[in-house]
Design a protein around this motif. Structure first.
Motif, PDB file in Angstrom:
ATOM      1  N   GLY A   2     -53.750 -62.735 -63.762  1.00  0.00           N
ATOM      2  CA  GLY A   2     -52.839 -62.500 -62.643  1.00  0.00           C
ATOM      3  C   GLY A   2     -51.472 -62.025 -63.105  1.00  0.00           C
ATOM      4  O   GLY A   2     -50.849 -61.171 -62.464  1.00  0.00           O
ATOM      5  N   ALA A   3     -50.980 -62.575 -64.245  1.00  0.00           N
ATOM      6  CA  ALA A   3     -49.687 -62.145 -64.769  1.00  0.00           C
ATOM      7  C   ALA A   3     -49.738 -60.697 -65.247  1.00  0.00           C
ATOM      8  O   ALA A   3     -48.794 -59.929 -65.050  1.00  0.00           O
ATOM      9  N   LEU A   4     -50.853 -60.309 -65.871  1.00  0.00           N
ATOM     10  CA  LEU A   4     -50.979 -58.934 -66.358  1.00  0.00           C
ATOM     11  C   LEU A   4     -51.004 -57.932 -65.211  1.00  0.00           C
ATOM     12  O   LEU A   4     -50.480 -56.824 -65.340  1.00  0.00           O
ATOM     13  N   TRP A   5     -51.614 -58.300 -64.097  1.00  0.00           N
ATOM     14  CA  TRP A   5     -51.759 -57.360 -62.988  1.00  0.00           C
ATOM     15  C   TRP A   5     -50.703 -57.551 -61.907  1.00  0.00           C
ATOM     16  O   TRP A   5     -50.791 -56.945 -60.844  1.00  0.00           O
ATOM     17  N   SER A   6     -49.701 -58.382 -62.188  1.00  0.00           N
ATOM     18  CA  SER A   6     -48.618 -58.535 -61.219  1.00  0.00           C
ATOM     19  C   SER A   6     -47.762 -57.279 -61.201  1.00  0.00           C
ATOM     20  O   SER A   6     -47.702 -56.512 -62.173  1.00  0.00           O
ATOM     21  N   TYR A   7     -47.086 -57.066 -60.096  1.00  0.00           N
ATOM     22  CA  TYR A   7     -46.289 -55.842 -59.937  1.00  0.00           C
ATOM     23  C   TYR A   7     -45.191 -55.765 -60.993  1.00  0.00           C
ATOM     24  O   TYR A   7     -44.948 -54.708 -61.571  1.00  0.00           O
ATOM     25  N   GLU A   8     -44.519 -56.901 -61.281  1.00  0.00           N
ATOM     26  CA  GLU A   8     -43.405 -56.886 -62.222  1.00  0.00           C
ATOM     27  C   GLU A   8     -43.875 -56.521 -63.630  1.00  0.00           C
ATOM     28  O   GLU A   8     -43.235 -55.726 -64.334  1.00  0.00           O
ATOM     29  N   THR A   9     -45.001 -57.106 -64.067  1.00  0.00           N
ATOM     30  CA  THR A   9     -45.509 -56.798 -65.399  1.00  0.00           C
ATOM     31  C   THR A   9     -45.980 -55.357 -65.486  1.00  0.00           C
ATOM     32  O   THR A   9     -45.691 -54.641 -66.460  1.00  0.00           O
ATOM     33  N   LEU A  10     -46.705 -54.903 -64.467  1.00  0.00           N
ATOM     34  CA  LEU A  10     -47.191 -53.524 -64.478  1.00  0.00           C
ATOM     35  C   LEU A  10     -46.031 -52.531 -64.500  1.00  0.00           C
ATOM     36  O   LEU A  10     -46.103 -51.488 -65.154  1.00  0.00           O
ATOM     37  N   HIS A  11     -44.964 -52.852 -63.778  1.00  0.00           N
ATOM     38  CA  HIS A  11     -43.800 -51.963 -63.747  1.00  0.00           C
ATOM     39  C   HIS A  11     -43.242 -51.758 -65.150  1.00  0.00           C
ATOM     40  O   HIS A  11     -42.761 -50.670 -65.493  1.00  0.00           O
ATOM     41  N   HIS A  12     -43.298 -52.785 -65.972  1.00  0.00           N
ATOM     42  CA  HIS A  12     -42.831 -52.671 -67.347  1.00  0.00           C
ATOM     43  C   HIS A  12     -43.858 -51.946 -68.219  1.00  0.00           C
ATOM     44  O   HIS A  12     -43.496 -51.068 -69.022  1.00  0.00           O
ATOM     45  N   LEU A  13     -45.128 -52.275 -68.061  1.00  0.00           N
ATOM     46  CA  LEU A  13     -46.148 -51.747 -68.966  1.00  0.00           C
ATOM     47  C   LEU A  13     -46.393 -50.260 -68.776  1.00  0.00           C
ATOM     48  O   LEU A  13     -46.646 -49.545 -69.752  1.00  0.00           O
ATOM     49  N   VAL A  14     -46.357 -49.773 -67.541  1.00  0.00           N
ATOM     50  CA  VAL A  14     -46.663 -48.356 -67.334  1.00  0.00           C
ATOM     51  C   VAL A  14     -45.594 -47.464 -67.962  1.00  0.00           C
ATOM     52  O   VAL A  14     -45.867 -46.293 -68.260  1.00  0.00           O
ATOM     53  N   LEU A  15     -44.370 -47.995 -68.181  1.00  0.00           N
ATOM     54  CA  LEU A  15     -43.336 -47.194 -68.834  1.00  0.00           C
ATOM     55  C   LEU A  15     -43.725 -46.848 -70.264  1.00  0.00           C
ATOM     56  O   LEU A  15     -43.234 -45.856 -70.821  1.00  0.00           O
ATOM     57  N   HIS A  16     -44.592 -47.649 -70.867  1.00  0.00           N
ATOM     58  CA  HIS A  16     -44.954 -47.473 -72.273  1.00  0.00           C
ATOM     59  C   HIS A  16     -46.331 -46.833 -72.433  1.00  0.00           C
ATOM     60  O   HIS A  16     -46.903 -46.883 -73.532  1.00  0.00           O
ATOM     61  N   LEU A  17     -46.855 -46.226 -71.379  1.00  0.00           N
ATOM     62  CA  LEU A  17     -48.137 -45.527 -71.462  1.00  0.00           C
ATOM     63  C   LEU A  17     -47.897 -44.053 -71.742  1.00  0.00           C
ATOM     64  O   LEU A  17     -47.004 -43.432 -71.141  1.00  0.00           O
ATOM     65  N   ASP A  18     -48.686 -43.481 -72.648  1.00  0.00           N
ATOM     66  CA  ASP A  18     -48.588 -42.047 -72.890  1.00  0.00           C
ATOM     67  C   ASP A  18     -49.340 -41.283 -71.805  1.00  0.00           C
ATOM     68  O   ASP A  18     -49.941 -41.873 -70.904  1.00  0.00           O
ATOM     69  N   HIS A  19     -49.312 -39.957 -71.895  1.00  0.00           N
ATOM     70  CA  HIS A  19     -49.877 -39.111 -70.845  1.00  0.00           C
ATOM     71  C   HIS A  19     -51.368 -39.376 -70.604  1.00  0.00           C
ATOM     72  O   HIS A  19     -51.771 -39.566 -69.444  1.00  0.00           O
ATOM     73  N   PRO A  20     -52.248 -39.400 -71.624  1.00  0.00           N
ATOM     74  CA  PRO A  20     -53.672 -39.635 -71.340  1.00  0.00           C
ATOM     75  C   PRO A  20     -53.942 -40.982 -70.679  1.00  0.00           C
ATOM     76  O   PRO A  20     -54.714 -41.072 -69.725  1.00  0.00           O
ATOM     77  N   ARG A  21     -53.320 -42.050 -71.182  1.00  0.00           N
ATOM     78  CA  ARG A  21     -53.576 -43.366 -70.584  1.00  0.00           C
ATOM     79  C   ARG A  21     -53.055 -43.427 -69.152  1.00  0.00           C
ATOM     80  O   ARG A  21     -53.702 -44.017 -68.273  1.00  0.00           O
ATOM     81  N   LEU A  22     -51.896 -42.831 -68.912  1.00  0.00           N
ATOM     82  CA  LEU A  22     -51.348 -42.850 -67.562  1.00  0.00           C
ATOM     83  C   LEU A  22     -52.223 -42.043 -66.609  1.00  0.00           C
ATOM     84  O   LEU A  22     -52.461 -42.456 -65.459  1.00  0.00           O
TER      85      LEU A  22
END
Length: 649
Positions: A50-70
């Protein structure tokens, strides 16, 4: 409609996490340590999911995704929600004028969280990566990475589930077509048009790259040393509104020998590294070194820089960049969550630039077109592939990128338009900085060369003990590859005031001599200064001056430069001063005399420069904590081996 599908997605993620080994789960916890630290520590795997898929955590994690993963994550989320909406559309919106209960029932239906599992082949087809080739390979690699990071999970039948909040996070971003490989920045190796014909431009070699990085690292180490020493002597007061005043920044910049933007950068780095801390005092909040600074002084130069470079990679600010209309300051809490991803993207783009093909640093105010502006635009396009959400569409992204590049060059991470070995190490793993730093910074020197012109030269970086000894008895005269100190009567007297005797000072300097001895002029200077040192003594009670030399007492009483002290003789060997002991000492020394301070018991008081320390911040996170937490979440005793048939996603 409810969000049952989203709940099923969390169940799938929980089962995926349960199939990992403790080491695999600990690696995931370490990679996501920063966003997860903002939430209570999970006690069960379902809580971690639940913590991994929370909006706050996702907001941080997607910033560190490169183009293919995003792209893979966005395509999977889009297809998943489209299918869920077609399979079970949400209830129609209540008619105008509906009662409160109907409105709340519709709001709580969460139709935007509906998800459905998606076959990976459908995701590849949506990206145009179905046939074998580079695009298919990049998409498959991206999918595996998303599953490893807990941003996606595979069900038992091989379909894919992703967080239902992803479309909300990415709705405002145009990701463009799927690009399997990063574009290369434009080459800057072509000689400029203004170059004189017939003269070849300098060839950039690996040795030149190493030399420039070494020079930057040596300058950085010396500058930080002087900055922290200045703070230890005189702590810096913060403004009531927060941050250092411009006056304090200028004072510290002068003491450190750096520009004001560089000083702001170093202050923020030393604060993040725990070498200084903000302490509340009756006069306000001050910045001063911590106890960790004393341990830092005993380390080799390379080990001193490692925590500062690691702090830079994770800093939520671009300290040298001041947005338009704001006042430049330092030691304020960073709020730029995009800054770490921007740094990674720029370093990754520069890592792809071959040696000799790099471009010079763009100016602090890049032009809108042509020249450095065109080169910067090309670099940003390449960097955007590595961190799309952190590079494009952000306010003043070009200015922030330019200042980040200048910071990297100042720290020795880049040179000649490409990454140095130190920059490669920081980008790959900040924990591997020790080896390249050892290559850049030689060991500290324990001895100096004493010369007949009353100077001492250290051909490199002096050790803390040697620097402290020379600073106590001489004045620092020059910086650079070699550091020079000059001995004067006033500097030697300063060492005697601090508790040295002529014998102990001569012995300490002799032990620090590279030749095992001292030149005759320095030996004479120490003896002559010691001979007159302490011939008069300043008493704190009624501020008396006493000396066994009656002629000297008479000389002081008649000295015109000492008239403001109001000296008067109360005995052949005693004078009374109308000023406090500190002012009397200062006036006597300004007149060329060498008094010492005496306590009311008749013993000589040792004078030392004040040093200030505050409590060391809380210890950094235990490196073994992620593994211990992983074992608890998996229901295993600490240190127990774990095997699994699935072997993780």
């Amino acid at each position: 409609m409810t969000n049952l599908k989203a709940v099923e997605g969390l169940d799938t993620l929980t089962r995926s996490l349960a199939q990992r080994t403790p080491e695999q789960l600990a690696a995931l916890l370490s990679r996501h340590a920063e966003p997860l630290a903002r939430k209570p520590a999970p006690t069960q795997l379902r809580g971690l999911a639940g913590a991994l898929w929370s909006y706050e955590t996702l907001h941080h994690l997607v910033l560190h995704l490169d183009h293919p993963r995003l792209q893979v994550l966005a395509a999977a989320a889009r297809i998943s929600q489209d299918r869920a909406a077609r399979a079970a559309p949400g209830p129609a919106a209540p008619a105008p004028g509906a009662d409160h209960q109907s409105l709340m029932a519709h709001r709580l239906s969460f139709p935007h969280l509906a998800t459905a599992p998606v076959p990976p082949e459908d995701v590849y087809a949506g990206l145009g990566a179905t046939p074998p080739g580079p695009a298919r390979t990049a998409a498959e690699t991206a999918l595996r990475s998303l599953c490893d990071d807990g941003l996606a999970a595979l069900t038992e039948d091989g379909t894919l589930v992703v967080p239902p909040r992803v479309p909300q996070l990415l709705a405002a971003h145009d990701l463009g077509p799927f690009t399997p490989a990063a574009p290369r920045p434009a080459s800057g190796g072509t000689p400029p048009a203004t170059a004189r014909p017939g003269i070849r431009s300098a060839v950039v070699t690996s040795a030149a790259l190493h030399d420039e990085s070494r020079a930057a690292a040596a300058t950085l180490a010396a500058t930080v040393d002087r900055l922290l020493s200045a703070l230890a002597t005189q702590p810096a007061a913060l403004r009531k509104s927060g941050g250092l005043a411009v006056r304090e920044i200028r004072r510290l910049a002068g003491a450190a020998g750096a520009t004001e933007p560089q000083t702001r950068l170093l202050l923020d780095l030393t604060l993040a590294a725990g070498l200084i801390a903000l302490t509340r005092t009756p006069a306000g909040i001050t910045a001063l070194p911590t106890g960790a600074y004393d341990d830092w002084l005993t380390r080799p130069p390379g080990e001193r820089l490692a925590p500062l470079l690691t702090a830079w990679s994770a800093l939520w600010a671009v300290p040298t960049h001041t947005p338009f209309g704001e006042t430049a300051t330092a030691l304020v809490r960073g709020e730029d969550r995009y800054a770490p991803a921007l740094r990674h993207a720029l370093l990754a783009a520069l890592a792809a630039v071959p040696l000799g093909a790099g471009s010079p640093l763009p100016p602090q105010a890049p032009g809108p077109e042509g020249g450095a502006g065109a080169t910067l635009e090309s670099l940003l396009r390449a960097a955007a592939w590595y961190r799309p959400l952190a590079v494009t569409g952000q306010p003043t992204d070009a200015d922030r990128a330019v200042h980040t590049l200048h910071e990297a060059a100042y720290l020795g991470l880049t040179a000649h338009g490409t990454l140095t070995p130190l920059g490669h190490a920081l980008r790959t793993d900040p924990q591997t900085l020790d080896e390249p730093l050892r290559d850049l910074l030689p060991p500290l020197l324990e001895q100096a060369h004493f010369q007949a012109d009353l100077t001492a030269v250290v051909p490199g970086r002096p050790a803390a003990a040697l620097a402290g000894l020379l600073a106590a008895a001489a004045d620092r005269e020059s910086e650079g590859h070699a550091v020079t100190w000059r001995f004067t009567p006033a500097s030697v007297r300063r060492a005697l005031d601090a508790g040295h005797t002529a014998h102990s000072l001569r012995d300490d300097l002799t032990a620090a001599s590279a030749t095992g001895g001292l030149p005759q002029p320095l030996d004479y200077l120490i003896q002559d200064t010691a001979r007159t040192h302490g011939r008069m003594r300043v008493l704190p009670t009624a501020c008396c001056i006493r000396s066994d030399d009656m002629a000297l007492i008479g000389e002081l009483a008649a000295h015109r430069a000492l008239r403001d002290l109001g000296l008067r003789a109360i005995a052949p060997t005693v004078l009374v001063s109308g000023r406090p002991p500190a002012a009397t000492l200062e006036a006597l020394r300004a007149a060329g005399y060498a008094p010492t301070l005496e306590s009311d018991t008749g013993t000589t008081t040792v004078e030392r420069l004040p040093t200030h320390r505050t409590k060391t911040p809380a210890a950094p996170r235990d490196t073994g904590a992620p593994l211990a937490l992983a074992q608890r979440l998996l229901g295993l005793p600490a240190g127990a081996p774990h095997t699994t048939e699935a072997g993780g996603p």
